[in-house]
Scaffold this active site. Structure first.
Site, mmCIF file in Angstrom:
data_model
loop_
_atom_site.group_PDB
_atom_site.id
_atom_site.type_symbol
_atom_site.label_atom_id
_atom_site.label_comp_id
_atom_site.label_asym_id
_atom_site.label_seq_id
_atom_site.Cartn_x
_atom_site.Cartn_y
_atom_site.Cartn_z
ATOM 1 N N CYS A 20 -5.482 12.482 11.369
ATOM 2 C CA CYS A 20 -5.957 11.230 11.319
ATOM 3 C C CYS A 20 -6.060 10.430 12.638
ATOM 4 C CB CYS A 20 -5.182 10.331 10.210
ATOM 5 S SG CYS A 20 -3.529 9.869 10.957
ATOM 6 N N ILE A 25 7.568 7.977 16.603
ATOM 7 C CA ILE A 25 7.332 8.267 15.229
ATOM 8 C C ILE A 25 6.047 9.260 15.280
ATOM 9 C CG2 ILE A 25 7.025 8.092 12.794
ATOM 10 C CD1 ILE A 25 9.769 7.298 13.781
ATOM 11 N N ARG A 35 -1.340 15.605 11.394
ATOM 12 C CA ARG A 35 -0.536 14.908 10.489
ATOM 13 C C ARG A 35 0.076 16.121 9.517
ATOM 14 N NH1 ARG A 35 -1.062 9.327 9.443
ATOM 15 N NH2 ARG A 35 0.616 9.355 8.124
ATOM 16 N N PRO A 36 1.029 17.134 10.224
ATOM 17 C CA PRO A 36 1.564 18.203 9.531
ATOM 18 C C PRO A 36 2.235 17.924 8.361
ATOM 19 C CG PRO A 36 3.108 17.592 11.344
ATOM 20 C CD PRO A 36 1.790 16.707 11.533
ATOM 21 N N ILE A 37 2.392 18.853 7.508
ATOM 22 C CA ILE A 37 3.048 18.836 6.054
ATOM 23 C C ILE A 37 4.017 19.962 5.923
ATOM 24 C CG2 ILE A 37 1.200 17.298 4.965
ATOM 25 C CD1 ILE A 37 0.513 20.125 3.629
ATOM 26 N N ASP A 38 4.517 20.405 7.044
ATOM 27 C CA ASP A 38 5.570 21.682 7.084
ATOM 28 C C ASP A 38 6.623 21.430 6.261
ATOM 29 O OD1 ASP A 38 5.773 20.062 9.395
ATOM 30 O OD2 ASP A 38 7.531 20.894 9.894
ATOM 31 N N ARG A 67 -8.496 -0.451 4.238
ATOM 32 C CA ARG A 67 -7.695 0.611 3.534
ATOM 33 C C ARG A 67 -6.483 -0.236 3.380
ATOM 34 N NH1 ARG A 67 -5.708 4.565 7.402
ATOM 35 N NH2 ARG A 67 -4.517 4.804 5.449
ATOM 36 N N ARG A 74 -5.581 10.618 3.433
ATOM 37 C CA ARG A 74 -4.389 11.499 3.921
ATOM 38 C C ARG A 74 -3.167 11.385 2.908
ATOM 39 N NH1 ARG A 74 -0.751 13.745 6.138
ATOM 40 N NH2 ARG A 74 0.943 12.482 5.908
ATOM 41 N N LYS A 87 0.885 -1.152 -0.030
ATOM 42 C CA LYS A 87 0.037 0.160 0.104
ATOM 43 C C LYS A 87 0.866 1.187 0.078
ATOM 44 C CE LYS A 87 -1.638 1.818 4.170
ATOM 45 N NZ LYS A 87 -1.457 3.190 3.965
ATOM 46 N N ASN A 88 1.914 1.277 0.881
ATOM 47 C CA ASN A 88 2.702 2.719 1.222
ATOM 48 C C ASN A 88 3.650 2.676 -0.150
ATOM 49 O OD1 ASN A 88 1.263 3.063 3.167
ATOM 50 N ND2 ASN A 88 2.807 2.482 4.712
ATOM 51 N N ASP A 147 4.749 0.966 12.181
ATOM 52 C CA ASP A 147 3.347 0.387 11.437
ATOM 53 C C ASP A 147 3.335 -1.038 12.151
ATOM 54 O OD1 ASP A 147 3.609 1.684 8.412
ATOM 55 O OD2 ASP A 147 2.825 2.586 10.062
HETATM 56 C C1 EPZ Z 1 4.169 6.991 5.800
HETATM 57 O O1 EPZ Z 1 3.474 8.108 6.460
HETATM 58 C C2 EPZ Z 1 3.225 5.772 6.057
HETATM 59 N N1 EPZ Z 1 2.023 6.177 4.955
HETATM 60 C C3 EPZ Z 1 2.955 5.679 7.359
HETATM 61 O O2 EPZ Z 1 2.113 4.303 7.264
HETATM 62 C C4 EPZ Z 1 4.036 5.010 8.100
HETATM 63 O O3 EPZ Z 1 3.645 4.899 9.491
HETATM 64 C C5 EPZ Z 1 4.853 6.308 8.027
HETATM 65 O O4 EPZ Z 1 5.110 6.881 6.598
HETATM 66 C C6 EPZ Z 1 6.257 6.366 8.913
HETATM 67 O O5 EPZ Z 1 6.968 5.191 8.232
HETATM 68 C C7 EPZ Z 1 2.142 6.073 3.706
HETATM 69 O O6 EPZ Z 1 3.289 5.837 3.198
HETATM 70 C C8 EPZ Z 1 0.969 6.263 2.968
HETATM 71 P P1 EPZ Z 1 6.149 10.592 8.106
HETATM 72 P P2 EPZ Z 1 3.864 9.726 6.393
HETATM 73 O O7 EPZ Z 1 6.107 11.709 7.041
HETATM 74 O O8 EPZ Z 1 4.587 9.904 5.113
HETATM 75 C C9 EPZ Z 1 5.955 14.064 11.122
HETATM 76 C C10 EPZ Z 1 0.261 2.836 7.682
HETATM 77 O O9 EPZ Z 1 0.066 2.491 8.687
HETATM 78 N N2 EPZ Z 1 5.847 14.984 10.022
HETATM 79 O O10 EPZ Z 1 7.473 9.744 7.976
HETATM 80 O O11 EPZ Z 1 2.783 10.628 6.876
HETATM 81 C C11 EPZ Z 1 4.636 13.248 11.396
HETATM 82 O O12 EPZ Z 1 3.791 14.040 11.828
HETATM 83 C C12 EPZ Z 1 0.768 4.508 7.654
HETATM 84 O O13 EPZ Z 1 0.437 2.208 6.464
HETATM 85 C C13 EPZ Z 1 5.982 16.393 10.375
HETATM 86 O O14 EPZ Z 1 6.132 16.978 11.435
HETATM 87 O O15 EPZ Z 1 5.161 9.437 7.577
HETATM 88 C C14 EPZ Z 1 4.948 11.893 12.008
HETATM 89 O O16 EPZ Z 1 5.035 12.231 13.470
HETATM 90 C C15 EPZ Z 1 0.377 5.016 8.778
HETATM 91 N N3 EPZ Z 1 5.993 17.306 9.042
HETATM 92 C C16 EPZ Z 1 6.422 12.020 11.506
HETATM 93 O O17 EPZ Z 1 7.027 12.802 10.761
HETATM 94 C C17 EPZ Z 1 5.914 16.938 7.952
HETATM 95 O O18 EPZ Z 1 5.974 17.599 7.038
HETATM 96 C C18 EPZ Z 1 6.709 10.635 10.499
HETATM 97 O O19 EPZ Z 1 5.932 11.042 9.415
HETATM 98 C C19 EPZ Z 1 5.997 15.423 7.834
HETATM 99 C C20 EPZ Z 1 5.784 14.553 8.845
#
Ligand code: EPZ
Length: 418
Positions: free
Chosen positions: A118, A328, A123-126, A398, A94, A24-25, A306
């Protein structure tokens, strides 16, 4: 759709062989990447998941034509005719945020909506937005709506945290940008490698994927390709944890053992015999399991966040105590309440959770709080006395293709009742 539930009768060991669905990811960012191509794309081993259907609806909205049959997603790509993704589509999934980079890069301006939080917390995107600004994007944000425009240029980018989504969005923004982009402190998850291999198959110039520095040299265009999605390492971890907790012996075929070393190491600490050979993992488990002393989630190649809920479920009846530390996500212990209702002994304190093994879990009605929390309840139900009913299956659907069918093929007593 009428609410359905899974009914599980615990106490049956698991036996047999299964194949693992596509990841999926990985397939979700690959579907975003199709926006960059100007020819048709075929994705093989595409999993039948609600998130995949949601992503294909976004592609259709943008001007592509998607057809999905027998694990193959065919995308007729006549060009992108829209550069705006409606709010409802963004909120449905998301990870649709990874359409940001490719859509801006392909069309020069786009409008999307903040994906919102979520079940795992905000889930910030900064990091995504900061990187795109450094590449030359003008970004206006009002009431959750994002308007971006500008011609993207390559540059050096330093991620404060190896964010998977931010690394993917930057890669997708950089492949058609002018010049070279270097991503420092990039995520090293296997899905990043899969995305790079897909993009290279379409003509992109990328090196370093899977390491902490990814280098992309912008090209003029991307053609199409036929690409086989990597197997889902978290789904593999799910069924390995289920077999460990229920007892028995299973063989997981068509997976990548090297992507799961942190998980298989914990399973060995718990007393399972685990053999890896090429694309197979064999696991034998005789109960009771022993608790691993400590599990701390980390970016890859550390223990995957995960898999935290999955191994917590497997620890509920293990001898001894295990301390979990979730580093995380802010709130990724929402499955704990229902595990405790089944009789588990779990103490929470901030990012830490201590699981003391108990003799038995009792089946009851529980609900999926999020995707991997739902999988954790499945695992607990397999090991509980009596019947466990799991509701809120939309979370599970999902990310898991026919979980009851897979578990039934291994001897579990499980039905989906609608
Ligand atoms: C991906 O999410 C996966 N989703 C998640 O899987 C997985 O848990 C995660 O990576 C970590 O491995 C998909 O690939 C679709 P991150 P993502 O950006 O990209 C913070 C599942 O169960 N952050 O590495 O959202 C964020 O809030 C899902 O399959 C910021 O602060 O993960 C989190 O605390 C759940 N600012 C941490 O970083 C940002 O701009 C890790 O997030 C981006 C992220």
């Amino acid at each position: 759709m009428a609410e359905s539930k899974l009914v599980i009768e615990g106490g049956h060991p698991l036996q047999g062989e299964i194949r693992i669905q596509g990841a999926k990811n990985s397939v979700l960012p690959l579907l975003s990447a199709v926006v960059l191509c100007d020819e048709d794309v075929v994705l093989e081993r595409c999993p039948a998941l609600s998130d995949v259907y949601a992503a294909s609806r976004i592609l259709t909205h943008l001007g592509c034509r998607c057809s999905f049959r027998d694990g193959k997603m065919e995308i007729r790509n006549g060009g992108i005719s829209r550069s705006e993704i409606p709010e409802a589509m963004m909120h449905e999934m998301r990870s649709s945020i990874t359409f940001l980079g490719p859509l801006l890069s392909r069309t020069g301006s786009c409008t999307l909506y903040l994906p919102g939080g979520c079940e795992l917390g905000p889930r910030p995107i900064d990091m995504h937005l900061h990187a795109l600004r450094q590449m030359g994007a003008e970004i206006h944000e009002t009431h959750g709506m994002l308007r971006l425009q500008g011609r993207l240029r390559g540059t050096d980018l330093y991620l404060p945290f190896p964010s998977v989504g931010a690394t993917e969005n930057i890669m997708l923004a950089a492949v058609l940008a002018q010049g070279q982009t270097r991503i420092h402190n990039a995520a090293r998850e296997p899905e990043i490698r899969d995305l790079a291999e897909f993009l290279a198959a379409c003509g992109a110039k990328i090196s370093g994927a899977g390491t902490d520095t990814v280098i992309i040299d912008g090209v003029e265009r991307l053609h199409g390709c036929v690409y086989r999605v990597m197997p889902d390492r978290i789904v593999a971890a799910t069924y390995l944890s289920a077999a460990a907790a229920a007892g028995g012996s299973v063989c997981i075929q068509d997976c990548c053992p090297e992507d799961l070393t942190a998980v298989t190491e914990v399973l060995r600490q718990m007393g399972c015999r685990v053999y890896c050979h090429e694309s197979r993992i064999y696991l034998q488990s005789s109960l009771p399991l022993h608790a691993a002393p400590y599990i701390r989630t980390m970016p890859h190649p550390g223990f995957p966040t995960d898999a935290q809920a999955l191994l917590m479920a497997a620890h509920c009846k293990a001898r001894g105590s295990c301390m979990f530390e979730e580093t995380i996500f802010d709130s990724r212990y929402r499955h704990v309440d229902d595990l405790i209702r089944m009789g588990a002994d779990i103490r929470l304190s901030g990012r830490a959770a201590v699981v003391h093994g108990v003799q038995k879990l009792s089946g009851t009605t529980v609900h999926a709080t999020d995707l991997r929390g739902g999988a954790a309840m499945l695992i607990a139900g397999l090991t509980a006395d009596g019947i466990t009913e799991l509701t809120e299956l939309s979370h599970l659907d999902r990310g898991y293709e026919d979980p009851e069918g897979v578990l039934r093929s291994l001897g579990a007593k499980i039905e989906r009742i609608t």
